[in-house]
Scaffold this motif. Structure first.
Motif, PDB file in Angstrom:
ATOM      1  N   LEU A  76      15.658   9.759  -8.178  1.00  0.00           N
ATOM      2  CA  LEU A  76      15.297   9.554  -6.866  1.00  0.00           C
ATOM      3  C   LEU A  76      13.677   9.694  -6.895  1.00  0.00           C
ATOM      4  CD1 LEU A  76      18.158  10.580  -5.099  1.00  0.00           C
ATOM      5  CD2 LEU A  76      17.425   8.391  -5.319  1.00  0.00           C
ATOM      6  N   TYR A  77      13.498  10.945  -7.464  1.00  0.00           N
ATOM      7  CA  TYR A  77      11.857  11.154  -7.268  1.00  0.00           C
ATOM      8  C   TYR A  77      10.929  10.079  -8.025  1.00  0.00           C
ATOM      9  CZ  TYR A  77       7.261  13.237  -7.144  1.00  0.00           C
ATOM     10  OH  TYR A  77       5.909  13.483  -6.782  1.00  0.00           O
ATOM     11  N   GLY A  78      11.701   9.584  -9.366  1.00  0.00           N
ATOM     12  CA  GLY A  78      10.857   8.599  -9.894  1.00  0.00           C
ATOM     13  C   GLY A  78      10.676   7.331  -9.046  1.00  0.00           C
ATOM     14  N   ILE A  79      11.865   6.855  -8.345  1.00  0.00           N
ATOM     15  CA  ILE A  79      11.813   5.832  -7.340  1.00  0.00           C
ATOM     16  C   ILE A  79      10.705   6.010  -6.218  1.00  0.00           C
ATOM     17  CG2 ILE A  79      12.967   4.516  -5.703  1.00  0.00           C
ATOM     18  CD1 ILE A  79      15.581   4.958  -7.446  1.00  0.00           C
ATOM     19  N   THR A  80      10.568   7.247  -5.842  1.00  0.00           N
ATOM     20  CA  THR A  80       9.548   7.340  -4.671  1.00  0.00           C
ATOM     21  C   THR A  80       8.073   7.294  -5.264  1.00  0.00           C
ATOM     22  OG1 THR A  80       9.764   9.832  -4.718  1.00  0.00           O
ATOM     23  CG2 THR A  80      11.357   8.704  -3.274  1.00  0.00           C
ATOM     24  N   ASP A  81       8.147   7.927  -6.410  1.00  0.00           N
ATOM     25  CA  ASP A  81       6.996   7.672  -7.113  1.00  0.00           C
ATOM     26  C   ASP A  81       6.352   6.287  -7.480  1.00  0.00           C
ATOM     27  OD1 ASP A  81       4.423   9.329  -8.329  1.00  0.00           O
ATOM     28  OD2 ASP A  81       5.163   8.461 -10.442  1.00  0.00           O
ATOM     29  N   GLU A  82       7.363   5.535  -7.955  1.00  0.00           N
ATOM     30  CA  GLU A  82       6.963   4.220  -7.923  1.00  0.00           C
ATOM     31  C   GLU A  82       6.654   3.515  -6.627  1.00  0.00           C
ATOM     32  OE1 GLU A  82       6.360   2.554 -10.929  1.00  0.00           O
ATOM     33  OE2 GLU A  82       6.674   4.685 -11.723  1.00  0.00           O
ATOM     34  N   PHE A  83       7.133   3.878  -5.686  1.00  0.00           N
ATOM     35  CA  PHE A  83       7.182   3.412  -4.112  1.00  0.00           C
ATOM     36  C   PHE A  83       5.658   3.629  -3.847  1.00  0.00           C
ATOM     37  CE2 PHE A  83       7.284   3.788   0.190  1.00  0.00           C
ATOM     38  CZ  PHE A  83       7.306   2.367   0.529  1.00  0.00           C
ATOM     39  N   HIS A  84       5.370   4.916  -3.982  1.00  0.00           N
ATOM     40  CA  HIS A  84       3.944   5.453  -3.744  1.00  0.00           C
ATOM     41  C   HIS A  84       3.023   4.609  -4.432  1.00  0.00           C
ATOM     42  CE1 HIS A  84       0.815   8.580  -5.136  1.00  0.00           C
ATOM     43  NE2 HIS A  84       0.713   8.177  -4.194  1.00  0.00           N
ATOM     44  N   GLN A  85       3.159   4.359  -5.612  1.00  0.00           N
ATOM     45  CA  GLN A  85       2.253   3.638  -6.548  1.00  0.00           C
ATOM     46  C   GLN A  85       1.833   2.269  -5.963  1.00  0.00           C
ATOM     47  OE1 GLN A  85       2.672   3.652 -10.738  1.00  0.00           O
ATOM     48  NE2 GLN A  85       3.440   5.446 -10.936  1.00  0.00           N
ATOM     49  N   SER A  86       2.788   1.550  -5.045  1.00  0.00           N
ATOM     50  CA  SER A  86       2.601   0.360  -4.632  1.00  0.00           C
ATOM     51  C   SER A  86       1.544   0.420  -3.550  1.00  0.00           C
ATOM     52  CB  SER A  86       3.932  -0.145  -3.964  1.00  0.00           C
ATOM     53  OG  SER A  86       4.498   0.652  -2.787  1.00  0.00           O
ATOM     54  N   PHE A  87       1.159   1.337  -3.038  1.00  0.00           N
ATOM     55  CA  PHE A  87       0.122   1.562  -2.055  1.00  0.00           C
ATOM     56  C   PHE A  87      -1.430   1.794  -2.817  1.00  0.00           C
ATOM     57  CE2 PHE A  87       3.958   2.229   0.227  1.00  0.00           C
ATOM     58  CZ  PHE A  87       4.009   1.339   1.076  1.00  0.00           C
ATOM     59  N   VAL A  88      -1.304   2.172  -4.114  1.00  0.00           N
ATOM     60  CA  VAL A  88      -2.593   2.621  -4.892  1.00  0.00           C
ATOM     61  C   VAL A  88      -2.996   1.296  -5.509  1.00  0.00           C
ATOM     62  CG1 VAL A  88      -3.385   3.814  -6.639  1.00  0.00           C
ATOM     63  CG2 VAL A  88      -1.338   4.850  -5.526  1.00  0.00           C
ATOM     64  N   PRO A  89      -4.553   1.026  -5.118  1.00  0.00           N
ATOM     65  CA  PRO A  89      -4.945   0.116  -5.796  1.00  0.00           C
ATOM     66  C   PRO A  89      -4.921   0.048  -7.252  1.00  0.00           C
ATOM     67  CG  PRO A  89      -6.294   1.010  -3.994  1.00  0.00           C
ATOM     68  CD  PRO A  89      -5.218   1.875  -4.217  1.00  0.00           C
ATOM     69  N   GLY A  90      -4.860  -1.210  -7.955  1.00  0.00           N
ATOM     70  CA  GLY A  90      -4.688  -1.132  -9.315  1.00  0.00           C
ATOM     71  C   GLY A  90      -3.280  -0.853  -9.912  1.00  0.00           C
ATOM     72  N   ARG A  91      -2.459  -0.143  -8.951  1.00  0.00           N
ATOM     73  CA  ARG A  91      -1.061   0.209  -9.530  1.00  0.00           C
ATOM     74  C   ARG A  91       0.122  -0.714  -9.026  1.00  0.00           C
ATOM     75  NH1 ARG A  91      -1.624   5.624 -11.579  1.00  0.00           N
ATOM     76  NH2 ARG A  91       0.538   5.271 -12.392  1.00  0.00           N
ATOM     77  N   HIS A  92       1.049  -0.726  -9.563  1.00  0.00           N
ATOM     78  CA  HIS A  92       2.259  -1.603  -9.010  1.00  0.00           C
ATOM     79  C   HIS A  92       3.552  -0.707  -9.551  1.00  0.00           C
ATOM     80  CE1 HIS A  92       1.747  -3.034 -13.034  1.00  0.00           C
ATOM     81  NE2 HIS A  92       3.095  -3.223 -13.142  1.00  0.00           N
TER      82      HIS A  92
END
Length: 120
Positions: A76-92
């Motif tokens: 679950l933390y990994g999922i939230t981290d990946e979701f967070h990355q969707s808002f970081v330029p250059g990350r997906h």
């Protein structure tokens, strides 16, 4: 160390992971293909152990139910981290990263269960 100490360390580790994933895309050294997944596994193995030690009742044996609970929490933390990355330029976000996170947490806690028979 007490469970509280491990909880504090777990929160600190999550903050480090959050800060790292807030950075623009950083390429892993190209030592071999898939090293980024191995790095995810290692980072989330540490998180899994911190979660385990923060909830562990040392008078009882470590059960597969606890292994599953810790794996779920790490995932679950990994999922939230990946979701967070969707808002970081250059990350997906990447499902393979979440799978590596989950596997890292699961393997770390499973090693503890098998190696020490559920008792540390």
């Amino acid at each position: 160390m007490t469970p509280l100490h491990y909880r504090i360390l777990a929160v600190a580790w999550m903050a480090i992971l959050f800060a790292a994933s807030s950075q623009a895309a950083v390429e892993a050294p190209p030592l071999f293909p898939g090293i980024d997944k191995l790095m995810h596994m290692g980072a989330y193995a540490v998180l899994g152990l911190l979660f385990l030690f923060s909830i562990r009742n040392w008078r009882k044996r470590l059960t597969w139910k606890t292994v599953a609970l810790v794996t779920l929490a790490v995932t679950l933390y990994g999922i939230t981290d990946e979701f967070h990355q969707s808002f970081v330029p250059g990350r997906h976000p990447d499902l393979a990263d979440v799978m590596a996170d989950a596997l890292g947490g699961f393997l770390a806690v499973t090693v503890v269960k098998i190696r020490w028979g559920g008792q540390v």
